[in-house]
Motif scaffolding. Structure first.
Motif, PDB file in Angstrom:
ATOM      1  N   GLY A 170     -65.069  39.669 126.252  1.00 47.65           N
ATOM      2  CA  GLY A 170     -65.198  40.838 127.200  1.00 47.65           C
ATOM      3  C   GLY A 170     -63.961  41.682 127.360  1.00 47.65           C
ATOM      4  O   GLY A 170     -63.694  42.534 128.047  1.00 47.65           O
ATOM      5  N   ILE A 171     -63.018  41.379 126.573  1.00 48.70           N
ATOM      6  CA  ILE A 171     -61.619  42.120 126.699  1.00 48.70           C
ATOM      7  C   ILE A 171     -61.890  43.694 126.361  1.00 48.70           C
ATOM      8  O   ILE A 171     -62.542  43.866 125.508  1.00 48.70           O
ATOM      9  N   GLY A 172     -61.170  44.506 127.035  1.00 43.51           N
ATOM     10  CA  GLY A 172     -61.177  45.913 126.861  1.00 43.51           C
ATOM     11  C   GLY A 172     -62.070  46.590 127.910  1.00 43.51           C
ATOM     12  O   GLY A 172     -61.946  47.661 128.409  1.00 43.51           O
ATOM     13  N   ALA A 173     -62.820  45.883 128.514  1.00 40.62           N
ATOM     14  CA  ALA A 173     -63.723  46.455 129.611  1.00 40.62           C
ATOM     15  C   ALA A 173     -62.933  46.812 131.011  1.00 40.62           C
ATOM     16  O   ALA A 173     -63.047  48.012 131.461  1.00 40.62           O
ATOM     17  N   ASP A 174     -61.968  45.962 131.283  1.00 40.36           N
ATOM     18  CA  ASP A 174     -61.133  46.354 132.489  1.00 40.36           C
ATOM     19  C   ASP A 174     -60.140  47.565 132.264  1.00 40.36           C
ATOM     20  O   ASP A 174     -60.057  48.158 132.879  1.00 40.36           O
ATOM     21  N   GLU A 175     -59.633  47.317 130.886  1.00 43.61           N
ATOM     22  CA  GLU A 175     -58.547  48.253 130.674  1.00 43.61           C
ATOM     23  C   GLU A 175     -59.234  49.659 130.525  1.00 43.61           C
ATOM     24  O   GLU A 175     -58.293  50.662 130.637  1.00 43.61           O
ATOM     25  N   GLN A 176     -60.472  49.909 130.015  1.00 45.41           N
ATOM     26  CA  GLN A 176     -61.026  51.171 129.883  1.00 45.41           C
ATOM     27  C   GLN A 176     -61.785  51.474 131.132  1.00 45.41           C
ATOM     28  O   GLN A 176     -62.034  52.912 131.335  1.00 45.41           O
ATOM     29  N   LEU A 177     -62.123  50.634 131.859  1.00 50.70           N
ATOM     30  CA  LEU A 177     -62.869  50.981 133.024  1.00 50.70           C
ATOM     31  C   LEU A 177     -62.290  50.919 134.408  1.00 50.70           C
ATOM     32  O   LEU A 177     -63.209  50.629 135.513  1.00 50.70           O
ATOM     33  N   ALA A 178     -61.238  50.664 134.418  1.00 47.46           N
ATOM     34  CA  ALA A 178     -60.543  50.511 135.635  1.00 47.46           C
ATOM     35  C   ALA A 178     -60.927  49.219 136.453  1.00 47.46           C
ATOM     36  O   ALA A 178     -61.535  49.333 137.623  1.00 47.46           O
ATOM     37  N   GLY A 179     -60.913  47.996 136.091  1.00 52.45           N
ATOM     38  CA  GLY A 179     -61.518  46.867 136.622  1.00 52.45           C
ATOM     39  C   GLY A 179     -60.464  45.893 137.093  1.00 52.45           C
ATOM     40  O   GLY A 179     -60.856  44.868 137.983  1.00 52.45           O
ATOM     41  N   TYR A 180     -59.147  46.012 137.198  1.00 55.80           N
ATOM     42  CA  TYR A 180     -58.190  45.282 137.533  1.00 55.80           C
ATOM     43  C   TYR A 180     -57.852  45.738 139.274  1.00 55.80           C
ATOM     44  O   TYR A 180     -57.773  46.804 139.398  1.00 55.80           O
ATOM     45  N   GLY A 181     -57.136  44.711 139.975  1.00 59.10           N
ATOM     46  CA  GLY A 181     -56.895  45.068 141.182  1.00 59.10           C
ATOM     47  C   GLY A 181     -55.866  46.196 141.266  1.00 59.10           C
ATOM     48  O   GLY A 181     -55.616  47.011 142.093  1.00 59.10           O
ATOM     49  N   ARG A 182     -54.919  46.036 140.061  1.00 59.39           N
ATOM     50  CA  ARG A 182     -53.592  46.805 140.098  1.00 59.39           C
ATOM     51  C   ARG A 182     -54.019  48.488 139.996  1.00 59.39           C
ATOM     52  O   ARG A 182     -53.296  49.232 140.019  1.00 59.39           O
ATOM     53  N   HIS A 183     -54.990  48.465 139.488  1.00 56.04           N
ATOM     54  CA  HIS A 183     -55.486  50.015 139.117  1.00 56.04           C
ATOM     55  C   HIS A 183     -55.854  50.642 140.447  1.00 56.04           C
ATOM     56  O   HIS A 183     -55.796  51.889 140.607  1.00 56.04           O
ATOM     57  N   ARG A 184     -56.197  49.914 141.425  1.00 57.91           N
ATOM     58  CA  ARG A 184     -56.293  50.520 142.743  1.00 57.91           C
ATOM     59  C   ARG A 184     -55.066  50.950 143.378  1.00 57.91           C
ATOM     60  O   ARG A 184     -55.039  51.979 144.165  1.00 57.91           O
ATOM     61  N   VAL A 185     -54.007  50.230 143.442  1.00 54.39           N
ATOM     62  CA  VAL A 185     -52.778  50.405 143.515  1.00 54.39           C
ATOM     63  C   VAL A 185     -52.360  51.697 142.878  1.00 54.39           C
ATOM     64  O   VAL A 185     -51.632  52.601 143.762  1.00 54.39           O
ATOM     65  N   VAL A 186     -52.367  51.881 141.721  1.00 56.25           N
ATOM     66  CA  VAL A 186     -52.154  53.055 140.820  1.00 56.25           C
ATOM     67  C   VAL A 186     -52.785  54.258 141.601  1.00 56.25           C
ATOM     68  O   VAL A 186     -52.156  55.359 141.793  1.00 56.25           O
ATOM     69  N   PHE A 187     -53.934  54.079 141.662  1.00 59.99           N
ATOM     70  CA  PHE A 187     -54.800  55.243 142.239  1.00 59.99           C
ATOM     71  C   PHE A 187     -54.444  55.652 143.655  1.00 59.99           C
ATOM     72  O   PHE A 187     -54.349  56.867 143.824  1.00 59.99           O
ATOM     73  N   ALA A 188     -54.179  54.686 144.497  1.00 53.96           N
ATOM     74  CA  ALA A 188     -53.704  55.081 145.807  1.00 53.96           C
ATOM     75  C   ALA A 188     -52.295  55.620 145.693  1.00 53.96           C
ATOM     76  O   ALA A 188     -52.025  56.675 146.538  1.00 53.96           O
ATOM     77  N   ARG A 189     -51.428  55.530 144.674  1.00 51.21           N
ATOM     78  CA  ARG A 189     -50.135  56.226 144.632  1.00 51.21           C
ATOM     79  C   ARG A 189     -50.173  57.811 143.993  1.00 51.21           C
ATOM     80  O   ARG A 189     -49.506  58.587 144.542  1.00 51.21           O
ATOM     81  N   GLY A 190     -51.015  57.679 142.943  1.00 52.97           N
ATOM     82  CA  GLY A 190     -51.361  59.136 142.259  1.00 52.97           C
ATOM     83  C   GLY A 190     -52.451  59.486 141.962  1.00 52.97           C
ATOM     84  O   GLY A 190     -52.458  60.571 141.119  1.00 52.97           O
ATOM     85  N   GLY A 191     -53.647  59.010 142.610  1.00 50.48           N
ATOM     86  CA  GLY A 191     -54.894  59.454 142.000  1.00 50.48           C
ATOM     87  C   GLY A 191     -55.343  59.298 140.792  1.00 50.48           C
ATOM     88  O   GLY A 191     -55.052  58.445 140.104  1.00 50.48           O
ATOM     89  N   TYR A 192     -56.405  60.020 140.313  1.00 50.61           N
ATOM     90  CA  TYR A 192     -57.048  59.742 139.219  1.00 50.61           C
ATOM     91  C   TYR A 192     -56.069  60.266 137.888  1.00 50.61           C
ATOM     92  O   TYR A 192     -56.071  59.531 136.822  1.00 50.61           O
TER      93      TYR A 192
END
Length: 222
Positions: A74-96
């Motif tokens: 399943g590699i590639g799903a999290d990197e393309q669909l924002a599946g990691y927890g760090r993606h929420r941190v990035v979103f909280a800092r700078g949005g989409y």
């Protein structure tokens, strides 16, 4: 004496015929058993216990063996669909906008960061890997979709991350796992902590600034 010897010969002859009959009759059965064993899956044995704490624990663990040669990864799903927890941190800092840049960067390094490692591990066990989420048509399709339709970081975990994949899963009837929260196996199994303590002495010391010297068994600062 003549009667006794003739009876002995007759018994030997019958026993030889029985042995030959058993050999030929059991051959197809053995061949069938070998074919079934080749693709068989041996699951760990479990024993029921009266103690509620021990119930379900394996009494005699067995290795799971499969005849499958191709593994779907399943590699590639999290990197393309924002599946990691760090993606929420990035979103909280700078949005989409910030999240879009983060996902692009992760896709660019995916080939050397993840694929090489997993390919070596899987090949070492005599298997071949296939990556459905990295299919050219899948990647091209996801790049055309607005990120807001792929994920919704305003929704809680297990809902907004990889949102489009969760919706499709429910559409095709895979409902039980469509709302599971992402949890990396190295953290869920605690193997990451065990590895850090074994190599660096503690998790705090495993900060990415040290390299492990396998020859001398020492921690060498970079």
């Amino acid at each position: 004496r003549v009667l006794f010897r003739s009876k002995q010969k007759k018994q030997k002859k019958n026993s030889k015929q029985n042995i030959r009959h058993n050999q030929y009759s059991s051959a197809p059965e053995k061949e069938t058993e070998n074919k079934e064993a080749k693709n068989a899956v041996i699951v760990p044995k479990t024993t029921e216990s009266t103690n509620s704490e021990e119930k379900g624990m394996a009494d005699d663990d067995a290795m799971i063996v499969s005849g499958a040669k191709i593994l779907l990864v399943g590699i590639g799903a999290d990197e393309q669909l924002a599946g990691y927890g760090r993606h929420r941190v990035v979103f909280a800092r700078g949005g989409y906008d910030a999240l879009r840049d983060e996902l692009y960067m992760e896709k660019q390094r995916l080939w050397t960061r993840n694929l090489g490692r997993d390919d070596r591990c899987i090949s070492d066990h005599g298997r071949e890997a296939r990556f459905p989420f990295l299919d050219e048509e899948v990647v091209e399709f996801l790049e055309k979709i607005p990120l807001e339709d792929i994920c919704d970081m305003n929704q809680p975990e297990g809902v907004g991350d990889k949102m489009i994949l969760r919706i499709i899963s429910r559409w095709i009837g895979v409902e039980q796992c469509s709302s599971l929260v992402k949890r990396a196996i190295q953290f869920g199994s605690r193997i990451a902590k065990v590895s850090d303590v074994s190599r660096f002495g503690s998790s705090r010391k495993a900060d990415g600034q040290n390299s492990h010297c396998a020859d001398q068994g020492k921690i060498v600062p970079k």
